[in-house]
Design an enzyme around this catalytic site. Structure first.
Site, mmCIF file in Angstrom:
data_model
loop_
_atom_site.group_PDB
_atom_site.id
_atom_site.type_symbol
_atom_site.label_atom_id
_atom_site.label_comp_id
_atom_site.label_asym_id
_atom_site.label_seq_id
_atom_site.Cartn_x
_atom_site.Cartn_y
_atom_site.Cartn_z
ATOM 1 N N ASP A 11 47.799 40.447 33.699
ATOM 2 C CA ASP A 11 46.680 41.488 33.951
ATOM 3 C C ASP A 11 46.231 40.411 35.089
ATOM 4 O OD1 ASP A 11 46.777 42.598 32.278
ATOM 5 O OD2 ASP A 11 45.117 41.989 31.109
ATOM 6 N N HIS A 68 31.213 44.667 29.175
ATOM 7 C CA HIS A 68 30.608 43.566 28.394
ATOM 8 C C HIS A 68 28.609 44.583 27.952
ATOM 9 C CE1 HIS A 68 32.002 39.215 29.599
ATOM 10 N NE2 HIS A 68 33.318 40.379 30.173
ATOM 11 N N HIS A 124 19.525 56.556 -1.718
ATOM 12 C CA HIS A 124 20.944 55.374 -1.827
ATOM 13 C C HIS A 124 21.896 55.503 -2.518
ATOM 14 C CE1 HIS A 124 19.319 56.008 2.617
ATOM 15 N NE2 HIS A 124 18.653 56.186 2.320
ATOM 16 N N HIS A 167 37.688 47.005 30.162
ATOM 17 C CA HIS A 167 36.928 45.643 29.670
ATOM 18 C C HIS A 167 35.444 45.768 29.992
ATOM 19 C CE1 HIS A 167 37.081 41.137 29.742
ATOM 20 N NE2 HIS A 167 35.969 41.520 30.261
ATOM 21 N N ARG A 198 49.177 44.037 35.731
ATOM 22 C CA ARG A 198 47.738 45.115 35.725
ATOM 23 C C ARG A 198 47.254 44.908 36.908
ATOM 24 N NH1 ARG A 198 42.546 43.845 33.160
ATOM 25 N NH2 ARG A 198 42.735 42.345 35.024
ATOM 26 N N THR A 247 32.234 44.592 33.908
ATOM 27 C CA THR A 247 31.485 42.632 34.382
ATOM 28 C C THR A 247 30.193 42.175 33.604
ATOM 29 O OG1 THR A 247 33.533 42.303 36.157
ATOM 30 C CG2 THR A 247 32.169 40.904 35.780
ATOM 31 N N ARG A 258 41.709 34.647 25.820
ATOM 32 C CA ARG A 258 41.105 34.472 27.257
ATOM 33 C C ARG A 258 39.375 34.818 27.402
ATOM 34 N NH1 ARG A 258 38.270 36.591 31.694
ATOM 35 N NH2 ARG A 258 39.240 38.819 30.589
ATOM 36 N N GLU A 259 39.079 35.517 27.022
ATOM 37 C CA GLU A 259 37.653 35.959 27.366
ATOM 38 C C GLU A 259 36.694 35.568 26.069
ATOM 39 O OE1 GLU A 259 36.044 38.592 29.640
ATOM 40 O OE2 GLU A 259 33.861 37.446 29.071
ATOM 41 N N SER A 290 43.395 44.902 38.206
ATOM 42 C CA SER A 290 41.907 45.025 37.731
ATOM 43 C C SER A 290 40.899 44.737 38.661
ATOM 44 C CB SER A 290 40.916 44.847 36.175
ATOM 45 O OG SER A 290 40.010 43.824 36.747
HETATM 46 C C1 HCA Z 1 34.907 36.841 34.813
HETATM 47 C C2 HCA Z 1 36.464 38.311 34.165
HETATM 48 C C3 HCA Z 1 36.513 39.371 33.857
HETATM 49 C C4 HCA Z 1 37.880 40.603 33.617
HETATM 50 C C5 HCA Z 1 37.598 41.813 33.759
HETATM 51 C C6 HCA Z 1 39.549 42.157 33.731
HETATM 52 C C7 HCA Z 1 35.241 40.419 34.443
HETATM 53 O O1 HCA Z 1 33.912 37.475 34.297
HETATM 54 O O2 HCA Z 1 35.468 36.346 33.658
HETATM 55 O O3 HCA Z 1 40.499 41.575 34.081
HETATM 56 O O4 HCA Z 1 39.039 43.409 34.058
HETATM 57 O O5 HCA Z 1 34.189 40.521 33.152
HETATM 58 O O6 HCA Z 1 35.136 41.025 35.027
HETATM 59 O O7 HCA Z 1 36.877 39.489 32.462
HETATM 60 CU CU CU Z 2 34.962 40.015 30.860
#
Ligand code: HCA
Ligand code: CU
Length: 383
Positions: A96, A199, A293, A197, A136, A170, A16-17, A138
């Protein structure tokens, strides 16, 4: 401070991501292959792209729902009833849901008010739960949202019986302390599980995931090699390395010897190499060079290794072909070549190897030639 990691689950979002990564163009076969490899590794969940994205996305989700598997299958949808219905029809175990709560998202993405967000989401959550679907909820861009707003939405969803609420960094601006604080407060505010989640725009994705767990999160999103939008999210291997170095038992539930294979598979599909500095599987992750080392590692590897490569089916390398070489490593090499050399001879060989390395780039063959006496390096040069 909670700080104890009780139990945790990995939500593996490579399909997905990871599909949002620059090189992420997976065929049905690619997806089935990656899903099977992650299943063998033992992740608890796989998250797939919403079936509404394209007809192919829908067909692939249905195909993965049918494959023999241990993981629970999730798909990632916007807060829309038609999308939720299609997801359930595809045979997923869980859904989700995400919606933006920051001013940016409310203004530029969906244009809904807080009350509207709660109303729409509530309806979907109630329906999904009535279908027996793990659910879920979010809030996208949590860290740039008004936290009072976000917590109001989370509490409302908790009361409707969601299985988890998700916190999303995000745009990769959170740091470990902020993550810890936010998740700790959320832990007090809701009864359900908590997902994180994160980044990696500022390089904190793995550290933030750890702090989320220490603050009481129960689920962490990862992708293989961290692929995702821009420069991606918390990497599967990075999270494993981070947890292993706290307590190896935390990650014993996974087949760690599969990690490199999973990464090589995904790297090939998205057209990248495994970067040298990737935790555990990077080409140089267990490469020892300087004399200090190598001497210690030859006696006891844990002196300079926090992770035992053997747990991952990986070897270590002791590099002698350079000017930083130490005579202990040279002695070890001589022994492995079956040469019984005196300490004086070994020290002299080490001096010669260093002298040669100062002259030019050398190889292990040069080292062996010095040890065999077929290459002699004098003070003034080669003979
Ligand atoms: C995106 C959405 C997401 C969703 C994260 C989540 C993000 O930007 O494409 O579902 O918790 O980073 O916010 O990946
Ligand atoms: Cu994301």
């Amino acid at each position: 401070m909670q700080n104890q990691i009780a139990g945790f689950n990995i939500i593996e979002s490579t399909l997905r991501e990871g599909e949002q990564f620059e090189g992420g163009h997976f065929s049905t076969e690619d997806k089935l292959e990656i899903a099977a490899a992650l299943d063998a590794f033992g992740v608890e969940y796989l998250e797939l792209t919403t079936p509404i994205a394209s007809p192919k996305s829908e067909a692939d989700l249905r195909a993965i729902a049918r494959m023999p598997r241990q993981f629970r299958l999730l798909t990632h949808i916007r807060a829309r009833m038609d999308e939720a219905r299609l997801a359930v029809d595809c045979g997923v175990d869980g859904v989700d849901i995400y919606i933006g709560t920051s001013a940016y998202m409310r203004q530029y993405s969906h244009g809904r008010s807080l009350q509207e967000i709660i109303e729409t989401s509530r309806e979907i959550v109630v329906w999904l739960k009535s279908q027996g679907i793990e659910t879920r909820f979010s809030t996208e861009d949590t860290f740039r949202s008004n936290l009072a707003d976000v917590f109001t939405v989370y509490r409302a969803m908790d009361l409707e019986g969601v299985n988890r609420v998700g916190v999303a960094d995000t745009v990769g601006i959170a740091d470990p302390m902020r993550t810890y604080n936010l998740i700790s407060s959320l832990r007090q505010a809701v009864d359900c599980d908590i997902e994180f989640h994160g980044h990696n725009d500022s390089g904190c994705a793995i550290a933030n995931a750890l702090c989320a767990l220490q603050a009481g999160a129960t689920h962490i999103d990862t992708t293989v090699l961290g692929i995702g939008e821009r420069n991606g999210i918390t990497s599967l291997g990075g999270l494993i390395a981070r947890l292993y170095t706290i307590n190896r038992d935390l990650v014993r539930k996974y087949d760690l010897t599969m990690l490199r294979e999973v990464e090589q598979l995904v790297a090939a599909k998205v057209g990248i190499e495994i970067p040298f500095n990737t935790p555990i599987t990077g080409r140089t992750a267990f490469h020892h060079k300087a004399g200090v080392h190598t001497n210690a590692v030859l006696q006891n590897p844990t002196s300079y290794e926090a992770i035992d490569p053997a747990d991952f089916g990986i070897g270590r390398s002791i590099d002698l072909a350079h000017r930083l070489v130490g005579w202990n490593a040279v002695r070890d090499r001589a022994a492995s070549l079956g040469l019984a050399l005196s300490e004086d001879t070994l020290r002299e060989a080490t001096r010669q190897i260093k002298a040669l390395a100062d002259e030019r780039r050398i190889t292990i063959e040069d080292v062996d030639a010095v040890l065999h006496g077929t290459l002699v390096v004098t003070e003034v040069g080669l003979s």
